[in-house]
Design a protein around this motif. Structure first.
Motif, PDB file in Angstrom:
ATOM      1  N   GLY A 310     -22.189   8.630  35.041  1.00  0.00           N
ATOM      2  CA  GLY A 310     -21.215   9.461  35.725  1.00  0.00           C
ATOM      3  C   GLY A 310     -21.360  10.931  35.390  1.00  0.00           C
ATOM      4  N   ARG A 311     -21.063  11.748  36.366  1.00  0.00           N
ATOM      5  CA  ARG A 311     -21.150  13.194  36.211  1.00  0.00           C
ATOM      6  C   ARG A 311     -20.044  13.865  37.014  1.00  0.00           C
ATOM      7  NH1 ARG A 311     -23.811  11.827  32.639  1.00  0.00           N
ATOM      8  NH2 ARG A 311     -26.006  12.249  32.156  1.00  0.00           N
ATOM      9  N   ASP A 328     -22.920  23.554  38.441  1.00  0.00           N
ATOM     10  CA  ASP A 328     -23.026  23.158  37.039  1.00  0.00           C
ATOM     11  C   ASP A 328     -22.748  21.670  36.955  1.00  0.00           C
ATOM     12  OD1 ASP A 328     -23.639  25.597  35.854  1.00  0.00           O
ATOM     13  OD2 ASP A 328     -21.533  26.194  35.770  1.00  0.00           O
ATOM     14  N   GLU A 329     -23.505  20.980  36.134  1.00  0.00           N
ATOM     15  CA  GLU A 329     -23.360  19.536  35.978  1.00  0.00           C
ATOM     16  C   GLU A 329     -22.704  19.240  34.640  1.00  0.00           C
ATOM     17  OE1 GLU A 329     -26.300  15.707  35.393  1.00  0.00           O
ATOM     18  OE2 GLU A 329     -26.954  17.359  36.687  1.00  0.00           O
ATOM     19  N   ILE A 330     -21.637  18.482  34.656  1.00  0.00           N
ATOM     20  CA  ILE A 330     -20.881  18.166  33.449  1.00  0.00           C
ATOM     21  C   ILE A 330     -21.112  16.712  33.093  1.00  0.00           C
ATOM     22  CG2 ILE A 330     -18.609  18.124  32.356  1.00  0.00           C
ATOM     23  CD1 ILE A 330     -17.676  20.105  34.487  1.00  0.00           C
ATOM     24  N   ALA A 331     -21.543  16.446  31.878  1.00  0.00           N
ATOM     25  CA  ALA A 331     -21.794  15.081  31.416  1.00  0.00           C
ATOM     26  C   ALA A 331     -20.786  14.701  30.350  1.00  0.00           C
ATOM     27  CB  ALA A 331     -23.212  14.965  30.853  1.00  0.00           C
ATOM     28  N   GLY A 332     -20.474  13.417  30.280  1.00  0.00           N
ATOM     29  CA  GLY A 332     -19.567  12.924  29.261  1.00  0.00           C
ATOM     30  C   GLY A 332     -20.258  12.752  27.924  1.00  0.00           C
ATOM     31  N   LEU A 333     -19.484  12.488  26.893  1.00  0.00           N
ATOM     32  CA  LEU A 333     -19.999  12.325  25.543  1.00  0.00           C
ATOM     33  C   LEU A 333     -20.173  10.849  25.224  1.00  0.00           C
ATOM     34  CD1 LEU A 333     -20.667  13.811  22.861  1.00  0.00           C
ATOM     35  CD2 LEU A 333     -18.277  13.472  22.227  1.00  0.00           C
ATOM     36  N   GLY A 340     -18.408   5.300  34.535  1.00  0.00           N
ATOM     37  CA  GLY A 340     -17.634   5.873  35.631  1.00  0.00           C
ATOM     38  C   GLY A 340     -17.018   7.220  35.303  1.00  0.00           C
ATOM     39  N   PHE A 341     -17.672   8.004  34.439  1.00  0.00           N
ATOM     40  CA  PHE A 341     -17.201   9.347  34.144  1.00  0.00           C
ATOM     41  C   PHE A 341     -17.200  10.167  35.441  1.00  0.00           C
ATOM     42  CE2 PHE A 341     -18.279  13.794  33.131  1.00  0.00           C
ATOM     43  CZ  PHE A 341     -17.230  14.126  32.291  1.00  0.00           C
ATOM     44  N   GLY A 342     -16.055  10.766  35.745  1.00  0.00           N
ATOM     45  CA  GLY A 342     -15.908  11.490  37.005  1.00  0.00           C
ATOM     46  C   GLY A 342     -15.105  10.727  38.030  1.00  0.00           C
TER      47      GLY A 342
END
Length: 791
Positions: A310-311, A328-333, A340-342
């Motif tokens: 997920g992004r 900008d692309e945001i990634a989870g930790l 399913g991040f996002g």
């Protein structure tokens, strides 16, 4: 195009039971306070968690529950918050009638003001599914209203803070099950709302509507948006937003799940399609457009399948031209495949909360972003304790006495020991599924090989009252954790597949490595990985022929139509593909899909086929019998269906090869839905004395009425794992008239005809130890004690 990956912190729910709860489904941010909901809990009241910044970072500062919190209510289906009111929806309350609760702040505490529910909402309509606040207007949807057409109620807040209905919005010409009100956005004049199921065939093509507020209480439908060339599963309308007078509508299922966001603008009074947005990589399964949020001059788009975990994509929007800028692309930790991040996005001021509602197999998590000046910076990770399951039972057999063994109801089955999922390597939210066994030919030690959603556990059960968790084989790197894992054994090697797991392949593990493990548990890696398949529902092994058969293959590799994918395992760590067979007269899609099978060297009454390798397939809608002696030229012998077929699931043959017992995983629940429930769990008894003409001679109905799953035959006993009624043991000395002689219910607290409880069992140890898996609970070690007949 510029990109940056941000490190961000994760908050996970503390103290949740082991079931899908989707923590992170909705969030609200106000005055330095963050609220995060975990609404999907059918058994217990849902909870909203309140976080405030403390000396150690973000800390849980309180919780909110619905005032009527005596059972499942889905409290927190949406959260809307401004400086005067906190509004929360709960759709499951009162048999899915639903409600909305309004709170106001009193010091540091939230006090209930009133509960909202329109008079024309009835049982099952789920009022409170989605909601937004805009000034003194509140918009709330009920997707189930009017046979699922859906409706949105507009509430007006007066000076005292009380709410009253201003209008009820319903789409013109809507069909049943359209689900109008799935997403909501208001720009001060116009409400934009999605209806994800809308289409002539109701196959989630979707639509979106614009309603204009001409005056208080005066609303008109201005526009209905649909795609020019819709396709099944587009889910157009899943998310909506307004930006600079343009309507933005998400379709995360578009183009095979790549996803897209469509923009529309008015020109000369007409709505026209403008820019279409998608992920730069356009990867299938990204589901770009699942969530949309406008914050200041930025658009945030959720793509919960991008990069598998997920992004979130964030892009500037030009206030004058409406043009979209760099992404900008945001990634989870610490993300894992399928998190399913996002899935959800909430942004306010210098804080953002991004939901990963599938994380940890549906328990969910949320991620907090914080902005410092012009940059968004990571913050401290905060983790709650792991969810607590049942306590282990070890160091002493619990006899079945008076119909009970500990808290489990039983008859003639004693509880030797029990290990919860967490005690055999299961991570947060993990459950057990399949189980098989191995007896070390050198030492005689017995080992249970227990499948979990996140890997495989090896348990030494030589002393079944003191089982030892020896170690863990994690799921294949890069694969998705999922409900289905299947294991079989040949030549001191375990062969492991997983379904719905992406690029998992078939793991091969040398079981002799379990000998002499020091300081258990240890973490293992596979000895070989067969990549001729990706995901598969089951692995079938004929130890006499040294062949494995992957069935239900999907997601890549040679799927063989979901039929038999034949693998030579004479050299276990060098598995080799040898061919396909699919009985295309069977299977729901006519491809010969086999859900499970049993393959044997035949020594039964049908002399024509003596010594041949025969496979019996449970092929969704029929029993299939095939001769696979010649792997290059398999020969279909027969297929046969049966009354009230729902889903032919699995079966096992008697030791004399005369009878085949089979279960159907869907017939019991179908009978409930039809209003004519069966007398008990149905087992199908096939006479296979003539392999070219199998005859279903009996439907056996058990003493309990639950859904059946896996069954196995050893001697004159059949061992059935029947979900919420646990392990059932039947005497089949008279194969046409089985008789239940013992049971232990692994979930006696559940009476639903559902899919909780016992998944599978392994009854083949020489010691008589029975190994039984039970989804959320763990693994049971049991002993059948037949009634002693005194002469």
């Amino acid at each position: 195009m510029s990109r940056c990956r941000w490190m961000i912190a994760m908050i996970v729910l503390a103290g949740a039971p082991l079931q899908a709860q989707q923590f992170g489904s909705y969030a609200a941010i106000q005055n330095g306070e963050i609220m995060i909901s975990e609404p999907v809990n059918r058994e217990d009241p849902a909870v909203i968690y309140i976080y405030r910044r403390g000396a150690g970072g973000w800390e849980e500062a309180g919780t909110l529950m619905a005032p009527e919190h005596e059972g499942g209510d889905y409290f927190g289906r949406f959260i809307a918050l401004d400086d005067r009111s906190l509004v929360i929806g709960g759709t499951l309350l009162d048999e899915s009638t639903g409600a909305v609760w309004v709170y106001r702040k009193n010091g540091d505490q939230w006090q209930l003001d009133e509960r909202l529910r329109p008079d024309d909402v009835v049982t099952g309509e789920a009022f409170g599914r989605f909601g937004i606040l805009h000034g003194d207007l509140l918009f709330v949807s009920a997707l189930g209203h009017n046979e699922g057409r859906g409706a949105v109620w507009v509430y007006q807040r007066d000076a005292s803070g009380a709410w009253s209905v201003e209008a009820k919005l319903e789409p013109e010409g809507a069909s049943p099950q359209e689900f109008f009100g799935w997403s909501l956005a208001f720009d001060g004049e116009r409400l934009l709302t999605g209806a994800i199921q809308a289409s002539q065939e109701l196959q989630q093509r979707g639509a979106a509507y614009v309603f204009r507020r001409n005056a208080p209480g005066n609303w008109t439908q201005e526009k209905r948006f649909v795609l020019d060339e819709p396709s099944q599963g587009d889910a157009f309308g899943s998310s909506v937003a307004w930006v600079g007078g343009r309507a933005l509508i998400g379709a995360p299922g578009r183009d095979g799940g790549i996803g897209a966001v469509y923009t529309y603008e008015q020109r000369a009074g007409e709505w026209v399609e403008s820019v279409t947005l998608s992920t730069p990589e356009r990867v299938s399964g990204a589901r770009f457009g699942s969530a949309l949020t406008i914050h200041e001059s930025e658009l945030w788009v959720g793509a919960p399948g991008a990069d598998a975990v997920g992004r979130v994509y964030r892009m500037a929007v030009d206030a004058e031209t409406g043009a979209f800028g760099d992404v900008d692309e945001i990634a989870g930790l610490e993300g894992d495949v399928g998190d399913g991040f996002g899935s959800t996005i909430t942004v306010s001021g210098n804080l953002a909360v991004v939901g990963a509602i599938n994380d940890d197999y549906g328990l969910g998590s949320a991620v907090i972003l914080e902005r410092d000046g012009g940059a968004w910076n990571p913050i401290t990770k905060a983790l709650g304790p792991d969810p607590k399951g049942l306590d282990p039972i070890i160091a002493g057999e619990v006899k079945c006495a008076g119909g009970q063994a500990d808290q489990f109801t039983c008859r003639q089955v004693d509880l030797l020991s029990f290990l919860p999922v967490q005690a055999i390597g299961g991570g947060r939210g993990a459950q057990t599924n399949d189980v098989w066994g191995w007896t070390d030919p050198q030492s005689g030690n017995e080992y249970a090989i227990v499948g979990r959603t996140d890997g495989t556990a090896f348990v030494d059960v030589t002393d079944p009252m003191n089982p030892v968790y020896v170690g863990n084989l994690p799921k294949t790197a890069g694969s998705r954790g999922n409900a289905w894992r299947d294991i079989k054994v040949h030549a001191n090697h375990a062969f492991i597949v997983a379904d719905g797991a992406g690029q998992h392949g078939m793991q091969v593990f040398d079981l002799t490595r379990l000998r002499g493990v020091q300081n258990p548990p240890v973490s293992f890696d596979e000895d070989a990985l067969y990549d001729g398949i990706a995901s598969a529902h089951n692995i079938v092994i004929n130890e006499e022929s040294a062949y494995a058969y992957a069935v239900g293959s999907n997601s890549g590799g040679e799927t063989c139509g979901g039929g038999l994918h034949m693998i030579d395992i004479h050299e276990p760590t060098r598995p080799t593909f040898r061919g396909c067979f699919a009985d295309t007269t069977t299977g729901m899609a006519g491809t010969g899909y086999s859900h499970d099978a049993m393959c044997i060297i035949y020594h039964g009454p049908d002399g024509e086929h003596e010594g041949k390798e025969i496979c019996f397939g449970a092929n969704e809608n029929a029993l299939s019998i095939v001769d696979i002696t010649d792997k290059q030229n398999p020969s279909r012998l027969a297929s046969a269906n049966y009354p009230n077929v729902a889903y032919a699931h699995q079966g096992w043959i008697t030791e004399d090869h005369k009878y085949f017992f089979m279960n159907d995983e869907g017939d019991e629940s179908n009978s409930v839905r039809s209003g004519q429930p069966m007398a008990g769990t149905r087992t199908l008894i096939w006479d296979v004395a003539d392999l070219d003409d199998p005859i279903m001679i009996k439907e056996h109905f058990g003493e309990a009425f639950t859904i059946d799953h896996n069954l196995y035959v050893k001697g004159n006993l059949m061992y059935q794992s029947n979900y919420v009624s646990g392990l059932r043991i039947l005497d089949i000395s008279d194969p046409e008239n089985p008789r239940e002689v013992g049971f232990l219910d692994t979930v006696p607290w559940s009476e639903e005809v559902g899919f909780d409880g016992s998944w599978s069992n392994y009854p083949f140890f020489a010691s008589g130890t029975l190994v039984v898996t039970s989804g959320s609970e763990g693994v049971f070690f049991l002993k059948y004690r037949p009634v002693e007949i005194v002469p």
